[in-house]
Write a protein that holds these residues in place. Structure first.
Motif, PDB file in Angstrom:
ATOM      1  N   GLU A   1      11.438  15.064   0.791  1.00 12.58           N
ATOM      2  CA  GLU A   1      11.539  13.845   1.602  1.00 12.58           C
ATOM      3  C   GLU A   1      11.376  12.614   0.713  1.00 12.58           C
ATOM      4  O   GLU A   1      10.526  12.584  -0.177  1.00 12.58           O
ATOM      5  CB  GLU A   1      10.448  13.821   2.683  1.00 12.58           C
ATOM      6  N   LYS A   2      12.196  11.590   0.965  1.00 10.53           N
ATOM      7  CA  LYS A   2      12.092  10.348   0.213  1.00 10.53           C
ATOM      8  C   LYS A   2      11.055   9.430   0.851  1.00 10.53           C
ATOM      9  O   LYS A   2      11.077   9.202   2.061  1.00 10.53           O
ATOM     10  CB  LYS A   2      13.446   9.623   0.178  1.00 10.53           C
ATOM     11  N   VAL A   3      10.167   8.922   0.013  1.00 12.66           N
ATOM     12  CA  VAL A   3       9.170   7.947   0.474  1.00 12.66           C
ATOM     13  C   VAL A   3       9.271   6.726  -0.426  1.00 12.66           C
ATOM     14  O   VAL A   3       9.170   6.837  -1.651  1.00 12.66           O
ATOM     15  CB  VAL A   3       7.741   8.525   0.417  1.00 12.66           C
ATOM     16  N   TYR A   4       9.465   5.563   0.188  1.00  8.64           N
ATOM     17  CA  TYR A   4       9.578   4.330  -0.573  1.00  8.64           C
ATOM     18  C   TYR A   4       8.204   3.659  -0.646  1.00  8.64           C
ATOM     19  O   TYR A   4       7.569   3.413   0.378  1.00  8.64           O
ATOM     20  CB  TYR A   4      10.604   3.397   0.065  1.00  8.64           C
ATOM     21  N   PRO A   5       7.725   3.372  -1.858  1.00  8.96           N
ATOM     22  CA  PRO A   5       6.367   2.833  -2.017  1.00  8.96           C
ATOM     23  C   PRO A   5       6.076   1.613  -1.160  1.00  8.96           C
ATOM     24  O   PRO A   5       4.976   1.495  -0.614  1.00  8.96           O
ATOM     25  CB  PRO A   5       6.314   2.482  -3.508  1.00  8.96           C
ATOM     26  N   GLU A   6       7.042   0.711  -1.040  1.00  8.77           N
ATOM     27  CA  GLU A   6       6.780  -0.527  -0.313  1.00  8.77           C
ATOM     28  C   GLU A   6       6.402  -0.266   1.139  1.00  8.77           C
ATOM     29  O   GLU A   6       5.554  -0.953   1.709  1.00  8.77           O
ATOM     30  CB  GLU A   6       7.989  -1.450  -0.389  1.00  8.77           C
ATOM     31  N   GLU A   7       7.020   0.748   1.745  1.00 10.48           N
ATOM     32  CA  GLU A   7       6.701   1.072   3.141  1.00 10.48           C
ATOM     33  C   GLU A   7       5.249   1.527   3.266  1.00 10.48           C
ATOM     34  O   GLU A   7       4.543   1.160   4.212  1.00 10.48           O
ATOM     35  CB  GLU A   7       7.650   2.164   3.639  1.00 10.48           C
ATOM     36  N   VAL A   8       4.775   2.323   2.304  1.00  8.98           N
ATOM     37  CA  VAL A   8       3.384   2.792   2.308  1.00  8.98           C
ATOM     38  C   VAL A   8       2.441   1.615   2.070  1.00  8.98           C
ATOM     39  O   VAL A   8       1.398   1.485   2.728  1.00  8.98           O
ATOM     40  CB  VAL A   8       3.181   3.875   1.231  1.00  8.98           C
ATOM     41  N   GLU A   9       2.806   0.749   1.122  1.00 13.39           N
ATOM     42  CA  GLU A   9       1.968  -0.394   0.782  1.00 13.39           C
ATOM     43  C   GLU A   9       1.815  -1.356   1.956  1.00 13.39           C
ATOM     44  O   GLU A   9       0.716  -1.854   2.230  1.00 13.39           O
ATOM     45  CB  GLU A   9       2.565  -1.119  -0.429  1.00 13.39           C
ATOM     46  N   VAL A  10       2.914  -1.619   2.655  1.00 14.10           N
ATOM     47  CA  VAL A  10       2.855  -2.507   3.822  1.00 14.10           C
ATOM     48  C   VAL A  10       1.931  -1.927   4.884  1.00 14.10           C
ATOM     49  O   VAL A  10       1.111  -2.640   5.475  1.00 14.10           O
ATOM     50  CB  VAL A  10       4.267  -2.737   4.396  1.00 14.10           C
ATOM     51  N   ALA A  11       2.039  -0.619   5.120  1.00 14.66           N
ATOM     52  CA  ALA A  11       1.188   0.033   6.121  1.00 14.66           C
ATOM     53  C   ALA A  11      -0.284  -0.051   5.719  1.00 14.66           C
ATOM     54  O   ALA A  11      -1.154  -0.363   6.544  1.00 14.66           O
ATOM     55  CB  ALA A  11       1.609   1.492   6.293  1.00 14.66           C
ATOM     56  N   ALA A  12      -0.571   0.208   4.454  1.00 17.17           N
ATOM     57  CA  ALA A  12      -1.965   0.186   3.995  1.00 17.17           C
ATOM     58  C   ALA A  12      -2.553  -1.215   4.048  1.00 17.17           C
ATOM     59  O   ALA A  12      -3.696  -1.413   4.481  1.00 17.17           O
ATOM     60  CB  ALA A  12      -2.051   0.746   2.580  1.00 17.17           C
ATOM     61  N   ARG A  13      -1.771  -2.217   3.630  1.00 17.48           N
ATOM     62  CA  ARG A  13      -2.298  -3.583   3.583  1.00 17.48           C
ATOM     63  C   ARG A  13      -2.536  -4.176   4.969  1.00 17.48           C
ATOM     64  O   ARG A  13      -3.161  -5.229   5.087  1.00 17.48           O
ATOM     65  CB  ARG A  13      -1.363  -4.497   2.781  1.00 17.48           C
ATOM     66  N   SER A  14      -2.054  -3.500   5.995  1.00 18.87           N
ATOM     67  CA  SER A  14      -2.334  -3.997   7.351  1.00 18.87           C
ATOM     68  C   SER A  14      -3.789  -3.751   7.742  1.00 18.87           C
ATOM     69  O   SER A  14      -4.256  -4.276   8.753  1.00 18.87           O
ATOM     70  CB  SER A  14      -1.392  -3.336   8.369  1.00 18.87           C
ATOM     71  N   HIS A  15      -4.536  -2.966   6.952  1.00 20.76           N
ATOM     72  CA  HIS A  15      -5.967  -2.761   7.197  1.00 20.76           C
ATOM     73  C   HIS A  15      -6.721  -3.990   6.699  1.00 20.76           C
ATOM     74  O   HIS A  15      -6.517  -4.453   5.576  1.00 20.76           O
ATOM     75  CB  HIS A  15      -6.454  -1.510   6.472  1.00 20.76           C
ATOM     76  N   ALA A  16      -7.624  -4.499   7.495  1.00 19.32           N
ATOM     77  CA  ALA A  16      -8.319  -5.754   7.197  1.00 19.32           C
ATOM     78  C   ALA A  16      -9.167  -5.681   5.930  1.00 19.32           C
ATOM     79  O   ALA A  16      -9.442  -6.705   5.314  1.00 19.32           O
ATOM     80  CB  ALA A  16      -9.188  -6.164   8.381  1.00 19.32           C
ATOM     81  N   GLN A  17      -9.600  -4.470   5.536  1.00 19.88           N
ATOM     82  CA  GLN A  17     -10.476  -4.345   4.375  1.00 19.88           C
ATOM     83  C   GLN A  17      -9.720  -4.016   3.076  1.00 19.88           C
ATOM     84  O   GLN A  17     -10.339  -3.829   2.036  1.00 19.88           O
ATOM     85  CB  GLN A  17     -11.533  -3.276   4.636  1.00 19.88           C
ATOM     86  N   ILE A  18      -8.388  -3.956   3.137  1.00 17.04           N
ATOM     87  CA  ILE A  18      -7.595  -3.685   1.940  1.00 17.04           C
ATOM     88  C   ILE A  18      -6.985  -4.988   1.438  1.00 17.04           C
ATOM     89  O   ILE A  18      -6.206  -5.635   2.143  1.00 17.04           O
ATOM     90  CB  ILE A  18      -6.494  -2.641   2.218  1.00 17.04           C
ATOM     91  N   LEU A  19      -7.367  -5.368   0.225  1.00 13.87           N
ATOM     92  CA  LEU A  19      -6.835  -6.598  -0.368  1.00 13.87           C
ATOM     93  C   LEU A  19      -5.437  -6.390  -0.905  1.00 13.87           C
ATOM     94  O   LEU A  19      -4.535  -7.189  -0.674  1.00 13.87           O
ATOM     95  CB  LEU A  19      -7.751  -7.056  -1.511  1.00 13.87           C
ATOM     96  N   ASP A  20      -5.239  -5.294  -1.654  1.00 16.10           N
ATOM     97  CA  ASP A  20      -3.953  -5.045  -2.283  1.00 16.10           C
ATOM     98  C   ASP A  20      -3.852  -3.565  -2.602  1.00 16.10           C
ATOM     99  O   ASP A  20      -4.872  -2.846  -2.643  1.00 16.10           O
ATOM    100  CB  ASP A  20      -3.806  -5.884  -3.556  1.00 16.10           C
ATOM    101  N   CYS A  21      -2.630  -3.094  -2.840  1.00 15.88           N
ATOM    102  CA  CYS A  21      -2.446  -1.683  -3.172  1.00 15.88           C
ATOM    103  C   CYS A  21      -1.070  -1.465  -3.778  1.00 15.88           C
ATOM    104  O   CYS A  21      -0.150  -2.272  -3.588  1.00 15.88           O
ATOM    105  CB  CYS A  21      -2.618  -0.803  -1.930  1.00 15.88           C
ATOM    106  N   ILE A  22      -0.937  -0.365  -4.509  1.00 18.90           N
ATOM    107  CA  ILE A  22       0.349   0.063  -5.062  1.00 18.90           C
ATOM    108  C   ILE A  22       0.451   1.564  -4.860  1.00 18.90           C
ATOM    109  O   ILE A  22      -0.477   2.316  -5.181  1.00 18.90           O
ATOM    110  CB  ILE A  22       0.475  -0.273  -6.561  1.00 18.90           C
ATOM    111  N   ALA A  23       1.598   2.014  -4.328  1.00 17.59           N
ATOM    112  CA  ALA A  23       1.836   3.434  -4.094  1.00 17.59           C
ATOM    113  C   ALA A  23       2.743   3.999  -5.189  1.00 17.59           C
ATOM    114  O   ALA A  23       3.742   3.369  -5.556  1.00 17.59           O
ATOM    115  CB  ALA A  23       2.468   3.658  -2.727  1.00 17.59           C
ATOM    116  N   VAL A  24       2.395   5.169  -5.685  1.00 18.70           N
ATOM    117  CA  VAL A  24       3.198   5.826  -6.721  1.00 18.70           C
ATOM    118  C   VAL A  24       3.291   7.317  -6.418  1.00 18.70           C
ATOM    119  O   VAL A  24       2.487   7.873  -5.657  1.00 18.70           O
ATOM    120  CB  VAL A  24       2.599   5.636  -8.135  1.00 18.70           C
ATOM    121  N   GLY A  25       4.277   7.954  -7.043  1.00 12.90           N
ATOM    122  CA  GLY A  25       4.394   9.393  -6.949  1.00 12.90           C
ATOM    123  C   GLY A  25       3.780  10.063  -8.165  1.00 12.90           C
ATOM    124  O   GLY A  25       3.985   9.616  -9.297  1.00 12.90           O
TER     125      GLY A  25
END
Length: 474
Positions: A377-401
């Motif tokens: 399955e293809k997963v695009y990092p930006e989609e994961v990052e947007v979902a994670a950053r919607s949490h109020a306690q997450i300042l920033d993040c980067i998703a990698v394989g």
């Protein structure tokens, strides 16, 4: 299309409005007459040193007046005059812009001056309802008229000038008779930015996604809590390109700059915009990473190069026709891969993936070069990052394989948290699962004090992967 170079355009601007402030860098104000004179002297010096047509002039500078002066001087170079006199130059002159994109591997993008002028018309003349000028004299005439009528922009470009976003928006500001405002510090300082917005009555701020928006919002909140709020009522537009600007940050900015339009664009050093998201005053920004296709947007299958109809629910690579670079410097293969002629139309296709609805709504998935293949399955990092950053306690993040014996690759997330946060890896994973498909959620989470981004605000995926591998003991 305009047939002169940017040097000729700027010389006309200097002639028509010599006492207008062209550039503000920190506390330094530079008029057009000064910018032109200093650039002319440097152009003469470059010529005396043997620099001529076909040579490459590079810049390795922090934001400073000399950055724009040396660019102007390089555009001017032609003869041995000291200082160099204004002359007519061809729009076929080139600007060579190096970009690392998401891979960190530099590529030299070659823009003719004429094509770059045409591309910048979208964010300049078109947005103001002005017919595109066709000569340098007309450019200067329009700029002077806008300046006299008080309509010319005062544009704060938050990223450094080495970022295409900042340099290109500076160019488009100049031809609208406006003033470019730059940060004087060597690191991004939200307080300095807001002080300059207030002092210079900045009408437009240009940023690169949440990496810039979040500290700006935090400084606004700090000042409000201290009873010394910033006056940013002059802002009429907030522009973001190059990274995701979340709906949360749009709301926070618009709450304080309540007369501002927020323009979020999918663009690249290779051209565009590929899609835009415009939120008007009083509107809710809606979902994160949702854009609207432009009349020049297309979607293609990356294997067959068949055009994908809007509304088909198929993902593909985003493309745009219209003004674009000549290609990559000394790299015919990469040029052929990115700038493709399909059915007689030339497109720029840097590698962003998306789905497009029937109504033209663009759902951005991310850059294919960093796509994660987990269990097929293809997963695009930006989609994961947007979902994670919607949490109020997450300042920033980067998703990698990262490699996995069972799935080939799994999603790993490098995360920085707010102060005093007790957020754990399981909390992050469950939050992402609540936002997007379960198989896209990270299986590993590594916490860091600060997520590293390039000076332009772009994610550094190689750095993030090294962090994960180090945490694994690899």
């Amino acid at each position: 299309m305009l047939s002169e170079s940017w040097a000729t355009l700027w010389e006309e601007l200097a002639e028509s409005q010599p006492d207008h402030v062209a550039v503000v860098v920190g506390d330094t104000h530079i008029k057009w007459s000064e910018l032109n004179h200093r650039s002319s002297r440097l152009a003469g010096a470059l010529t005396s040193a043997g620099v001529g047509e076909g040579d490459k002039v590079g810049q390795l500078l922090y934001n400073c007046p000399e950055y724009l002066e040396s660019a102007f001087a390089a555009f001017k170079v032609r003869s041995a005059n000291e200082p160099m006199s204004p002359i007519v130059r061809s729009g076929n002159d080139s600007l060579l812009l190096y970009t690392g994109g998401t891979t960190g591997l530099p590529k030299g993008v070659v823009w003719s001056h004429a094509s770059l002028f045409g591309a910048l018309a979208f964010t300049g003349y078109a947005s103001m309802g002005i017919t595109l000028p066709v000569s340098a004299n007309e450019v200067a005439s329009v700029a002077k008229e806008l300046n006299v009528s008080g309509r010319s922009p005062v544009n704060m470009t938050a990223p450094p000038l080495m970022h295409g976003t900042a340099m290109f928006l500076a160019f488009s500001t100049f031809v609208l008779g406006g003033t470019v405002v730059l940060l004087g510090g060597r690191k991004f300082d939200a307080a300095e930015l807001l002080r300059l917005v207030q002092r210079e009555k900045v009408t437009q701020v240009s940023i690169v996604g949440d990496a810039f928006a979040r500290p700006i919002v935090q400084e606004l909140e700090r000042a409000e809590a201290a009873g010394t709020p910033y006056d940013i009522s002059s802002l009429g537009r907030i522009v973001s390109t190059g990274a995701t600007l979340s709906a949360e940050m749009k709301r926070a900015l618009m709450q304080r700059a309540n007369q501002a339009v927020v323009l979020d664009m999918i663009g690249a050093s290779e051209g565009g915009p590929f899609a835009v998201s415009m939120t008007m005053p009083g509107q809710d920004p809606g979902a994160t990473a949702r854009f609207t296709a432009t009349p020049l947007t297309a979607l293609f299958d990356e294997t067959t190069w068949e055009k994908i109809p809007f509304g088909s629910d198929r993902s593909g690579v985003l493309a745009a026709s219209g003004p674009m670079p000549d290609g990559y410097f000394n790299d015919a293969q990469k040029t052929a891969n990115t700038f493709r002629t399909i059915d007689g139309v030339r497109y720029t296709i840097p590698g962003d993936y998306a789905k497009i609805d029937t109504d033209g709504t663009v759902h951005l998935l991310g850059r294919g070069s960093v796509c994660i293949n987990t269990g097929g399955e293809k997963v695009y990092p930006e989609e994961v990052e947007v979902a994670a950053r919607s949490h109020a306690q997450i300042l920033d993040c980067i998703a990698v394989g990262v490699a996995d014996e069972r799935f080939g690759e799994i999603v790993a997330l490098v995360v920085s948290r707010t102060d005093m946060s007790s957020l754990g890896a399981t909390d992050v994973i469950e939050h992402v699962k609540s936002q997007i498909a379960v198989y896209k959620a990270p299986r590993e989470v590594v916490f860091v004090d600060q997520v590293y981004r390039s000076p332009s605000g772009k994610a550094d995926y190689r750095w993030a992967k090294e962090i994960v591998l180090t945490a694994r003991g690899q």
